[in-house]
Design a protein around this motif. Structure first.
Motif, PDB file in Angstrom:
ATOM      1  N   PRO A   1      31.540  24.440  45.805  1.00  0.00           N
ATOM      2  CA  PRO A   1      32.808  24.512  46.542  1.00  0.00           C
ATOM      3  C   PRO A   1      33.099  25.927  47.046  1.00  0.00           C
ATOM      4  CG  PRO A   1      33.121  23.522  44.373  1.00  0.00           C
ATOM      5  CD  PRO A   1      31.726  24.073  44.402  1.00  0.00           C
ATOM      6  N   ILE A   2      33.941  25.973  48.086  1.00  0.00           N
ATOM      7  CA  ILE A   2      34.300  27.282  48.671  1.00  0.00           C
ATOM      8  C   ILE A   2      35.002  28.166  47.640  1.00  0.00           C
ATOM      9  CG2 ILE A   2      35.855  28.396  50.335  1.00  0.00           C
ATOM     10  CD1 ILE A   2      35.145  26.279  52.340  1.00  0.00           C
ATOM     11  N   GLY A   3      35.829  27.556  46.807  1.00  0.00           N
ATOM     12  CA  GLY A   3      36.553  28.305  45.776  1.00  0.00           C
ATOM     13  C   GLY A   3      35.583  29.031  44.854  1.00  0.00           C
ATOM     14  N   THR A   4      34.470  28.375  44.558  1.00  0.00           N
ATOM     15  CA  THR A   4      33.450  28.975  43.685  1.00  0.00           C
ATOM     16  C   THR A   4      32.795  30.162  44.384  1.00  0.00           C
ATOM     17  OG1 THR A   4      33.050  26.767  42.784  1.00  0.00           O
ATOM     18  CG2 THR A   4      31.386  28.420  42.306  1.00  0.00           C
ATOM     19  N   VAL A   5      32.522  29.991  45.681  1.00  0.00           N
ATOM     20  CA  VAL A   5      31.918  31.078  46.474  1.00  0.00           C
ATOM     21  C   VAL A   5      32.838  32.283  46.453  1.00  0.00           C
ATOM     22  CG1 VAL A   5      31.261  31.792  48.820  1.00  0.00           C
ATOM     23  CG2 VAL A   5      30.628  29.530  47.980  1.00  0.00           C
ATOM     24  N   ARG A   6      34.113  31.996  46.719  1.00  0.00           N
ATOM     25  CA  ARG A   6      35.116  33.078  46.756  1.00  0.00           C
ATOM     26  C   ARG A   6      35.125  33.841  45.442  1.00  0.00           C
ATOM     27  NH1 ARG A   6      40.828  30.621  47.795  1.00  0.00           N
ATOM     28  NH2 ARG A   6      40.842  30.567  45.524  1.00  0.00           N
ATOM     29  N   SER A   7      35.122  33.073  44.360  1.00  0.00           N
ATOM     30  CA  SER A   7      35.164  33.664  43.020  1.00  0.00           C
ATOM     31  C   SER A   7      33.892  34.467  42.722  1.00  0.00           C
ATOM     32  CB  SER A   7      35.343  32.538  41.996  1.00  0.00           C
ATOM     33  OG  SER A   7      35.075  33.012  40.706  1.00  0.00           O
ATOM     34  N   ARG A   8      32.726  33.908  43.100  1.00  0.00           N
ATOM     35  CA  ARG A   8      31.457  34.600  42.823  1.00  0.00           C
ATOM     36  C   ARG A   8      31.358  35.930  43.582  1.00  0.00           C
ATOM     37  NH1 ARG A   8      27.222  29.471  43.092  1.00  0.00           N
ATOM     38  NH2 ARG A   8      27.730  28.619  41.035  1.00  0.00           N
ATOM     39  N   ILE A   9      31.783  35.874  44.832  1.00  0.00           N
ATOM     40  CA  ILE A   9      31.712  37.116  45.637  1.00  0.00           C
ATOM     41  C   ILE A   9      32.637  38.172  45.024  1.00  0.00           C
ATOM     42  CG2 ILE A   9      32.308  38.136  47.891  1.00  0.00           C
ATOM     43  CD1 ILE A   9      31.242  35.528  49.163  1.00  0.00           C
ATOM     44  N   PHE A  10      33.827  37.734  44.644  1.00  0.00           N
ATOM     45  CA  PHE A  10      34.753  38.711  44.054  1.00  0.00           C
ATOM     46  C   PHE A  10      34.213  39.270  42.743  1.00  0.00           C
ATOM     47  CE2 PHE A  10      38.147  39.318  40.868  1.00  0.00           C
ATOM     48  CZ  PHE A  10      38.570  40.570  41.315  1.00  0.00           C
ATOM     49  N   ARG A  11      33.674  38.391  41.910  1.00  0.00           N
ATOM     50  CA  ARG A  11      33.155  38.843  40.605  1.00  0.00           C
ATOM     51  C   ARG A  11      31.985  39.816  40.793  1.00  0.00           C
ATOM     52  NH1 ARG A  11      32.242  33.223  38.551  1.00  0.00           N
ATOM     53  NH2 ARG A  11      30.766  34.137  37.063  1.00  0.00           N
ATOM     54  N   ALA A  12      31.167  39.542  41.772  1.00  0.00           N
ATOM     55  CA  ALA A  12      30.040  40.449  42.064  1.00  0.00           C
ATOM     56  C   ALA A  12      30.564  41.825  42.481  1.00  0.00           C
ATOM     57  CB  ALA A  12      29.183  39.853  43.181  1.00  0.00           C
ATOM     58  N   ARG A  13      31.523  41.820  43.361  1.00  0.00           N
ATOM     59  CA  ARG A  13      32.105  43.095  43.833  1.00  0.00           C
ATOM     60  C   ARG A  13      32.769  43.838  42.677  1.00  0.00           C
ATOM     61  NH1 ARG A  13      34.379  40.714  49.341  1.00  0.00           N
ATOM     62  NH2 ARG A  13      32.714  41.446  50.706  1.00  0.00           N
ATOM     63  N   ASP A  14      33.495  43.076  41.892  1.00  0.00           N
ATOM     64  CA  ASP A  14      34.233  43.687  40.788  1.00  0.00           C
ATOM     65  C   ASP A  14      33.254  44.340  39.795  1.00  0.00           C
ATOM     66  OD1 ASP A  14      36.811  44.176  39.665  1.00  0.00           O
ATOM     67  OD2 ASP A  14      36.331  42.747  38.062  1.00  0.00           O
ATOM     68  N   ALA A  15      32.142  43.666  39.551  1.00  0.00           N
ATOM     69  CA  ALA A  15      31.135  44.190  38.612  1.00  0.00           C
ATOM     70  C   ALA A  15      30.509  45.483  39.163  1.00  0.00           C
ATOM     71  CB  ALA A  15      30.061  43.137  38.369  1.00  0.00           C
ATOM     72  N   ILE A  16      30.180  45.471  40.440  1.00  0.00           N
ATOM     73  CA  ILE A  16      29.585  46.677  41.057  1.00  0.00           C
ATOM     74  C   ILE A  16      30.616  47.810  41.066  1.00  0.00           C
ATOM     75  CG2 ILE A  16      28.478  47.639  43.131  1.00  0.00           C
ATOM     76  CD1 ILE A  16      27.748  44.678  43.873  1.00  0.00           C
ATOM     77  N   ASP A  17      31.852  47.435  41.397  1.00  0.00           N
ATOM     78  CA  ASP A  17      32.936  48.427  41.486  1.00  0.00           C
ATOM     79  C   ASP A  17      33.167  49.129  40.141  1.00  0.00           C
ATOM     80  OD1 ASP A  17      35.064  49.762  42.882  1.00  0.00           O
ATOM     81  OD2 ASP A  17      36.485  48.475  41.825  1.00  0.00           O
ATOM     82  N   LYS A  18      32.995  48.378  39.053  1.00  0.00           N
ATOM     83  CA  LYS A  18      33.189  48.970  37.718  1.00  0.00           C
ATOM     84  C   LYS A  18      32.200  50.107  37.474  1.00  0.00           C
ATOM     85  CE  LYS A  18      35.550  45.552  34.883  1.00  0.00           C
ATOM     86  NZ  LYS A  18      35.747  44.348  35.729  1.00  0.00           N
ATOM     87  N   GLU A  19      31.015  49.972  38.041  1.00  0.00           N
ATOM     88  CA  GLU A  19      30.003  51.028  37.905  1.00  0.00           C
ATOM     89  C   GLU A  19      30.261  52.188  38.875  1.00  0.00           C
ATOM     90  OE1 GLU A  19      27.451  50.739  35.638  1.00  0.00           O
ATOM     91  OE2 GLU A  19      28.422  48.854  35.003  1.00  0.00           O
ATOM     92  N   LEU A  20      30.795  51.819  40.022  1.00  0.00           N
ATOM     93  CA  LEU A  20      30.975  52.791  41.107  1.00  0.00           C
ATOM     94  C   LEU A  20      32.197  53.692  40.910  1.00  0.00           C
ATOM     95  CD1 LEU A  20      29.581  53.387  43.832  1.00  0.00           C
ATOM     96  CD2 LEU A  20      31.117  51.712  44.887  1.00  0.00           C
ATOM     97  N   ARG A  21      33.245  53.083  40.368  1.00  0.00           N
ATOM     98  CA  ARG A  21      34.540  53.788  40.267  1.00  0.00           C
ATOM     99  C   ARG A  21      34.453  55.148  39.555  1.00  0.00           C
ATOM    100  NH1 ARG A  21      38.601  50.170  37.457  1.00  0.00           N
ATOM    101  NH2 ARG A  21      37.659  48.661  38.848  1.00  0.00           N
ATOM    102  N   PRO A  22      33.771  55.230  38.396  1.00  0.00           N
ATOM    103  CA  PRO A  22      33.721  56.523  37.693  1.00  0.00           C
ATOM    104  C   PRO A  22      33.117  57.653  38.549  1.00  0.00           C
ATOM    105  CG  PRO A  22      32.860  54.780  36.303  1.00  0.00           C
ATOM    106  CD  PRO A  22      33.042  54.204  37.648  1.00  0.00           C
ATOM    107  N   LEU A  23      32.203  57.279  39.465  1.00  0.00           N
ATOM    108  CA  LEU A  23      31.574  58.293  40.320  1.00  0.00           C
ATOM    109  C   LEU A  23      32.556  58.897  41.323  1.00  0.00           C
ATOM    110  CD1 LEU A  23      28.144  56.809  41.478  1.00  0.00           C
ATOM    111  CD2 LEU A  23      28.514  58.821  40.052  1.00  0.00           C
ATOM    112  N   LEU A  24      33.483  58.095  41.743  1.00  0.00           N
ATOM    113  CA  LEU A  24      34.374  58.510  42.834  1.00  0.00           C
ATOM    114  C   LEU A  24      35.740  59.003  42.363  1.00  0.00           C
ATOM    115  CD1 LEU A  24      33.512  55.544  45.218  1.00  0.00           C
ATOM    116  CD2 LEU A  24      32.642  57.865  45.351  1.00  0.00           C
TER     117      LEU A  24
END
Lengths: 191, 211
Positions: free
Chosen positions: A167-190
């Motif tokens: 479902p589209i809702g799942t896609v939306r959630s997966r994309i956000f979770r992926a971004r959020d996970a990457i962002d957690k690593e990226l944030r301390p650098l910036l």
């Protein structure tokens, strides 16, 4: 609200005098504009100055933007023209930075040319790239596929839902979770 | 916060959605942290697409904002100076223009007086004034003499000398055409001399014969 809809909404707000809406447009398009300009201007530090000039010009001309084309195509056109003009004026000017006598009173060196290609900046950029790649590699497959289909292939949520058979809702959630996970690593650098 | 970030992720992705987007946009504009989050999300995509420049400038947005504010201040200064110019030009129009007009008029008057006076008071001008007075008296005297109709040929100096006061200026030859021509000339001259200053009101016919 899609990206182009978001742009239209932001443009409308800027035209109504809301300056902070323009900040969002700058946030969205700064790297793309710098990337485009770097195809004309080889010096990275000059790229940022030309990019800044591009956004200033865009802001001033935004009152006349009627939305006949997409905002980003309009902005890219300004960027390309500004880069070409920069190259033309650089070939006419002496290598030193010239400030017009009339503008000298209003000139502030702080917002002028800076050397952004210093080793710290280059190192930081490399670290950001490494961090993003590493974070993507460590993502679960479903999140990795979702973010890759979105960012690299440029598929819409509906198309990704078709490809991944979910479902589209799942896609939306997966994309956000992926971004959020990457962002957690990226944030301390910036920070 | 997670919910807000999820919304940010959606609006970044061209995802058609709800009225809530308006409030998301509003909080995005007012919240710097959300702007940083959006910037990082954007950055992730740029790195993945290999669109990241070799060297990034983290304070780019602040730089653009500062430039815009600087230019706005500059613009205000320009507008203020333009306004000052406008006011001073209005002041000029109100006060100095009429004064300058008066000065020019006064100068013209002075020039007129100084240039006309010498011609009126040239040596012997007293005689001229006296002769004018004399002729004025003579005109008054002639007005009292009864008019006698007598035809005179106006063709030579000798004829002119024979002219006596009170004689009528009748044209001997080609009478109707010449009479009409002379009358028209006299009427035109009379009208013209009334409308224009500096032209003598009387006519002096030097020669009229077409020989």
């Amino acid at each position: 609200m899609g990206s182009s809809q978001l742009d239209s909404e932001l443009v409308k707000r800027v035209q109504q005098g809301d300056k902070s809406a323009f900040d969002i447009l700058v946030v969205k398009y700064q790297q793309k504009v710098v990337n485009l300009i770097s195809r004309f201007v080889s010096d990275q530090s000059e790229c940022y100055d030309v990019a800044q000039e591009t956004f200033i010009k865009a802001y001033k001309a935004l009152g006349n933007f009627r939305g006949d084309s997409q905002f980003y195509t309009w902005l890219y056109r300004i960027a390309a023209n500004t880069a070409k003009n920069h190259l033309a004026s650089r070939s006419r000017k002496s290598p030193s930075y010239a400030v017009d006598v009339d503008d000298a009173e209003h000139f502030s060196g702080e917002s002028g040319l800076k050397d952004y290609t210093n080793p710290e900046n280059l190192l930081l950029t490399d670290e950001i790239k490494d961090t993003v790649y590493r974070a993507i590699e460590s993502l679960p497959d479903d999140l990795k596929s979702a973010i890759t289909l979105r960012e690299i292939e440029g598929l819409s949520y509906e198309e990704i839902a078709d490809v991944m058979d979910c479902p589209i809702g799942t896609v939306r959630s997966r994309i956000f979770r992926a971004r959020d996970a990457i962002d957690k690593e990226l944030r301390p650098l910036l920070e | 916060m997670t919910n807000q970030n999820e919304k940010l992720s959606e609006i970044l992705d061209d995802y058609q959605h709800t009225v809530e987007d308006q409030s998301t946009l509003k909080s995005l504009q007012s919240d710097v942290n959300q702007q940083y989050t959006l910037q990082r999300y954007q950055m992730i995509g740029d790195v993945m697409r290999n669109e990241m420049p070799d060297s990034i400038q983290l304070d780019f947005v602040a730089g653009v904002r500062a430039r815009l504010e600087q230019e706005a201040v500059h613009q205000v200064k320009i507008q203020k100076s333009a306004q000052t110019d406008k006011i001073s030009s209005r002041f000029w129009n109100l006060l100095f223009k009429p004064a300058a007009g008066l000065a020019v008029a006064a100068a013209v008057a002075v020039v007129t007086i100084t240039t006309l006076q010498p011609t009126a008071l040239q040596p012997g001008s007293e005689d001229a004034i006296a002769s004018v007075d004399e002729s004025q008296a003579r005109v008054e005297q002639l007005a009292r003499i009864p008019v006698v109709s007598q035809k005179v040929r106006v063709s030579g100096s000798g004829d002119r000398q024979n002219l006596q006061p009170g004689m009528n200026w009748n044209i001997k030859r080609g009478a109707p055409e010449m009479q009409n021509k002379l009358n028209t000339y006299l009427i035109n001259h009379n009208e013209y001399s009334n409308s224009m200053h500096g032209i003598l009101p009387q006519v002096r016919v030097v020669g009229f014969d077409s020989e």
